[in-house]
Design a protein around this motif. Structure first.
Motif, PDB file in Angstrom:
ATOM      1  N   SER A 117     -12.623  14.579  -7.052  1.00 26.35           N
ATOM      2  CA  SER A 117     -12.507  14.469  -8.500  1.00 26.35           C
ATOM      3  C   SER A 117     -13.754  13.877  -9.141  1.00 26.35           C
ATOM      4  N   GLY A 118     -14.496  13.078  -8.391  1.00 23.43           N
ATOM      5  CA  GLY A 118     -15.679  12.438  -8.943  1.00 23.43           C
ATOM      6  C   GLY A 118     -15.379  11.337  -9.941  1.00 23.43           C
ATOM      7  N   SER A 119     -14.122  10.899 -10.029  1.00 23.62           N
ATOM      8  CA  SER A 119     -13.738   9.870 -10.999  1.00 23.62           C
ATOM      9  C   SER A 119     -14.113   8.485 -10.489  1.00 23.62           C
ATOM     10  N   LEU A 120     -14.141   7.522 -11.401  1.00 26.72           N
ATOM     11  CA  LEU A 120     -14.390   6.145 -10.989  1.00 26.72           C
ATOM     12  C   LEU A 120     -13.279   5.657 -10.073  1.00 26.72           C
ATOM     13  N   SER A 121     -12.049   6.126 -10.305  1.00 25.96           N
ATOM     14  CA  SER A 121     -10.936   5.723  -9.443  1.00 25.96           C
ATOM     15  C   SER A 121     -11.107   6.253  -8.020  1.00 25.96           C
ATOM     16  N   SER A 122     -11.673   7.451  -7.871  1.00 29.33           N
ATOM     17  CA  SER A 122     -11.907   7.976  -6.525  1.00 29.33           C
ATOM     18  C   SER A 122     -12.957   7.133  -5.809  1.00 29.33           C
ATOM     19  N   VAL A 123     -13.977   6.675  -6.542  1.00 22.16           N
ATOM     20  CA  VAL A 123     -14.986   5.788  -5.946  1.00 22.16           C
ATOM     21  C   VAL A 123     -14.338   4.472  -5.543  1.00 22.16           C
ATOM     22  N   HIS A 124     -13.493   3.925  -6.432  1.00 12.19           N
ATOM     23  CA  HIS A 124     -12.803   2.676  -6.109  1.00 12.19           C
ATOM     24  C   HIS A 124     -11.910   2.855  -4.883  1.00 12.19           C
ATOM     25  N   ASN A 125     -11.206   3.973  -4.824  1.00 13.12           N
ATOM     26  CA  ASN A 125     -10.323   4.243  -3.696  1.00 13.12           C
ATOM     27  C   ASN A 125     -11.102   4.267  -2.393  1.00 13.12           C
ATOM     28  N   LEU A 126     -12.246   4.947  -2.415  1.00 15.53           N
ATOM     29  CA  LEU A 126     -13.077   5.061  -1.220  1.00 15.53           C
ATOM     30  C   LEU A 126     -13.638   3.710  -0.804  1.00 15.53           C
ATOM     31  N   LEU A 127     -14.173   2.943  -1.762  1.00 16.92           N
ATOM     32  CA  LEU A 127     -14.749   1.646  -1.436  1.00 16.92           C
ATOM     33  C   LEU A 127     -13.693   0.684  -0.896  1.00 16.92           C
ATOM     34  N   TRP A 129     -10.875   1.561   0.672  1.00 18.28           N
ATOM     35  CA  TRP A 129     -10.529   2.015   2.021  1.00 18.28           C
ATOM     36  C   TRP A 129     -11.601   1.608   3.016  1.00 18.28           C
ATOM     37  N   GLN A 130     -12.850   1.791   2.643  1.00 16.49           N
ATOM     38  CA  GLN A 130     -13.945   1.485   3.563  1.00 16.49           C
ATOM     39  C   GLN A 130     -13.998   0.001   3.880  1.00 16.49           C
ATOM     40  N   ALA A 131     -13.801  -0.851   2.856  1.00 16.75           N
ATOM     41  CA  ALA A 131     -13.869  -2.291   3.058  1.00 16.75           C
ATOM     42  C   ALA A 131     -12.745  -2.798   3.952  1.00 16.75           C
ATOM     43  N   ASN A 132     -11.599  -2.118   3.920  1.00 14.29           N
ATOM     44  CA  ASN A 132     -10.436  -2.602   4.664  1.00 14.29           C
ATOM     45  C   ASN A 132     -10.227  -1.924   6.011  1.00 14.29           C
ATOM     46  N   TYR A 133     -10.687  -0.663   6.135  1.00 11.80           N
ATOM     47  CA  TYR A 133     -10.341   0.088   7.338  1.00 11.80           C
ATOM     48  C   TYR A 133     -11.526   0.697   8.078  1.00 11.80           C
ATOM     49  N   SER A 134     -12.569   1.053   7.360  1.00 15.91           N
ATOM     50  CA  SER A 134     -13.635   1.830   7.989  1.00 15.91           C
ATOM     51  C   SER A 134     -14.599   0.933   8.756  1.00 15.91           C
ATOM     52  N   PRO A 135     -14.873   1.244  10.032  1.00 18.52           N
ATOM     53  CA  PRO A 135     -15.873   0.492  10.782  1.00 18.52           C
ATOM     54  C   PRO A 135     -17.288   0.974  10.469  1.00 18.52           C
ATOM     55  N   LEU A 136     -17.405   2.004   9.627  1.00 20.40           N
ATOM     56  CA  LEU A 136     -18.705   2.598   9.349  1.00 20.40           C
ATOM     57  C   LEU A 136     -19.395   1.869   8.216  1.00 20.40           C
ATOM     58  N   CYS A 243      -4.971 -15.619 -14.658  1.00 22.40           N
ATOM     59  CA  CYS A 243      -5.373 -14.491 -13.821  1.00 22.40           C
ATOM     60  C   CYS A 243      -4.309 -13.393 -13.910  1.00 22.40           C
ATOM     61  N   ILE A 244      -4.766 -12.155 -13.815  1.00 25.05           N
ATOM     62  CA  ILE A 244      -3.859 -11.012 -13.782  1.00 25.05           C
ATOM     63  C   ILE A 244      -4.187 -10.187 -12.544  1.00 25.05           C
ATOM     64  N   HIS A 245      -3.186  -9.941 -11.716  1.00 23.83           N
ATOM     65  CA  HIS A 245      -3.336  -9.088 -10.539  1.00 23.83           C
ATOM     66  C   HIS A 245      -2.509  -7.822 -10.750  1.00 23.83           C
ATOM     67  N   LEU A 246      -3.154  -6.674 -10.600  1.00 24.71           N
ATOM     68  CA  LEU A 246      -2.490  -5.393 -10.820  1.00 24.71           C
ATOM     69  C   LEU A 246      -2.515  -4.599  -9.527  1.00 24.71           C
ATOM     70  N   ARG A 247      -1.330  -4.209  -9.070  1.00 26.22           N
ATOM     71  CA  ARG A 247      -1.207  -3.454  -7.830  1.00 26.22           C
ATOM     72  C   ARG A 247      -0.738  -2.041  -8.172  1.00 26.22           C
ATOM     73  N   GLY A 248      -1.584  -1.054  -7.906  1.00 28.77           N
ATOM     74  CA  GLY A 248      -1.276   0.303  -8.319  1.00 28.77           C
ATOM     75  C   GLY A 248      -1.396   1.315  -7.202  1.00 28.77           C
ATOM     76  N   PRO A 249      -1.683   2.568  -7.549  1.00 27.45           N
ATOM     77  CA  PRO A 249      -1.691   3.656  -6.551  1.00 27.45           C
ATOM     78  C   PRO A 249      -3.007   3.718  -5.788  1.00 27.45           C
ATOM     79  N   PHE A 250      -3.359   2.603  -5.131  1.00 29.61           N
ATOM     80  CA  PHE A 250      -4.641   2.528  -4.467  1.00 29.61           C
ATOM     81  C   PHE A 250      -4.478   2.685  -2.959  1.00 29.61           C
ATOM     82  N   ALA A 251      -5.584   2.810  -2.271  1.00 24.16           N
ATOM     83  CA  ALA A 251      -5.557   3.120  -0.843  1.00 24.16           C
ATOM     84  C   ALA A 251      -4.980   1.983  -0.017  1.00 24.16           C
ATOM     85  N   THR A 252      -5.075   0.753  -0.490  1.00 24.17           N
ATOM     86  CA  THR A 252      -4.588  -0.407   0.255  1.00 24.17           C
ATOM     87  C   THR A 252      -3.762  -1.268  -0.694  1.00 24.17           C
ATOM     88  N   PRO A 253      -3.035  -2.243  -0.136  1.00 20.66           N
ATOM     89  CA  PRO A 253      -2.272  -3.127  -1.012  1.00 20.66           C
ATOM     90  C   PRO A 253      -3.124  -4.113  -1.799  1.00 20.66           C
TER      91      PRO A 253
END
Length: 368
Positions: A117-127, A129-136, A243-253
């Protein structure tokens, strides 16, 4: 009222979803019929609960939810009526196309999280996921991520008009000493609800959580919101930052975390967060009106304000507004309008909308 035909909860949910999905597919006549079937089935559920001798089947809260769902389906029928084959075509009497409700499962927000999609949300989703799961150490789905040095607004489609929502408190009642605030966001014509936020409040406590729903999925939230508490509760507590914490349709909790520059101080903003590798800040929309929707800017750098002893900070926020709001008044009733820059993807827009609606609900506890 509908007939007393039995329908399982699973079948009823599929029927409700079908009505919205057909609407998105522009099958307006079929969607209208499915909304009718769903409303009748829900009316039957209310009838059955009223004659039930089972405590589980005689829940006032369940009937309240069912009645809200009925109202949603009837409202969508009114929205669709000009677009039926017997109506005026694909535009209403004002010459505007039908405004869709984000439908579950198949359209809208889910696609914003796909890397294609090239959206900012897709970039956020990828980052995320990478920070939490990717060893790369590199990003396998992008050759190169958009540079945060390029202002976000320059990546938006300038031909798209702002997206506008009208915000309204719709209901409040007492159950066991608890007040429930129900806040809706309606589309540009201010006729049809697209989103709902619900939060509960007791007079001797604070609002610490809220659920943000697409009406197509109500009462299932698409974003859950947690708010930090205030150490000292007084008549100004609702106006103090938190503080406000928002939990939505993201790759991790991992939630999106908004932090104020000065916690538990008036006003709520500036409040900062990171999304898609970029930094954003909420600032007061009106320095003379604490309940006014805040204004969102992107920034790259912030620093302590010289001489401040309370945590005030400066930043290099861009001049371009990404979100802004205004107040409307009809008699003694106040409502608010909030605008999003054209091209902001749906997932990001919903997260920002949920943040603003949750903040306003807290502020309303001080007003009511």
């Amino acid at each position: 009222m509908g007939t007393m035909e039995m329908m399982t909860a699973e079948k009823l949910e599929l029927l409700r979803s079908s009505a919205f999905e057909l609407e998105h597919a522009q099958m307006y006549d079929s969607s209208y019929s499915e909304h009718e079937r769903a409303a009748l089935a829900l009316e039957t559920e209310i009838e059955r609960s009223l004659v039930s001798i089972s405590p589980d089947g005689n829940s006032e809260e369940s009937r309240r939810i069912a009645q809200t769902q009925i109202n949603i389906h009837r409202e969508r029928q009114r929205a669709l009526r000009p677009h039926l084959e017997s109506g005026s075509g694909v535009e209403d009497e004002e010459g505007r196309e039908c405004v869709f409700i984000p439908a579950p499962n198949h359209w809208g927000a889910n696609g914003d999280l796909d890397e294609e999609s090239g959206s900012l949300s897709s970039v956020h989703n990828l980052l995320t996921w990478q920070a939490n799961y990717s060893p790369l150490s590199y990003t396998p789905m992008y050759d190169e991520l958009p540079s945060p040095d390029i202002p976000y607004y320059t990546m938006l489609d300038p031909s798209q008009p702002p997206t506008t929502y009208h915000l309204h408190r719709t209901r409040e009642w007492s159950t066991s000493g608890c007040r429930k605030f129900i806040y809706t966001a309606r589309e540009y014509s201010d006729k049809y609800a697209l989103y709902m936020l619900e939060a509960s409040h007791r007079g001797d406590s604070q609002v610490t959580s809220a659920d943000f729903c697409r009406v197509a999925e109500y009462p299932q939230p698409c974003i859950t919101i947690l708010l930090s508490g205030i150490d000292k509760c007084d008549h100004n507590a609702a106006y103090k930052s938190r503080c406000i914490h928002l939990r939505g349709p993201f790759a991790t909790p991992t939630p999106i975390k908004e932090y104020p520059d000065r916690q538990q101080k008036i006003p709520w903003s500036p409040r900062r967060f990171t999304y898609g590798g970029r930094r954003f800040v909420w600032k007061p929309g009106d320095s003379n009106d604490d309940v006014m929707p805040e204004t969102l800017y992107e920034f790259q750098r912030d620093w302590a304000k010289p001489g401040s002893r309370t945590g005030k900070r400066c930043d290099d926020a861009q001049e371009r507004k990404l979100v802004w709001g205004e107040k409307k008044r009809k008699g003694k009733v106040e409502s608010y309008t909030i605008h999003f820059a054209g091209g902001v993807d749906q997932v990001f827009r919903e997260m920002l909308l949920a943040s603003q609606m949750a903040r306003q609900v807290v502020l309303f506890t001080a007003i009511d």
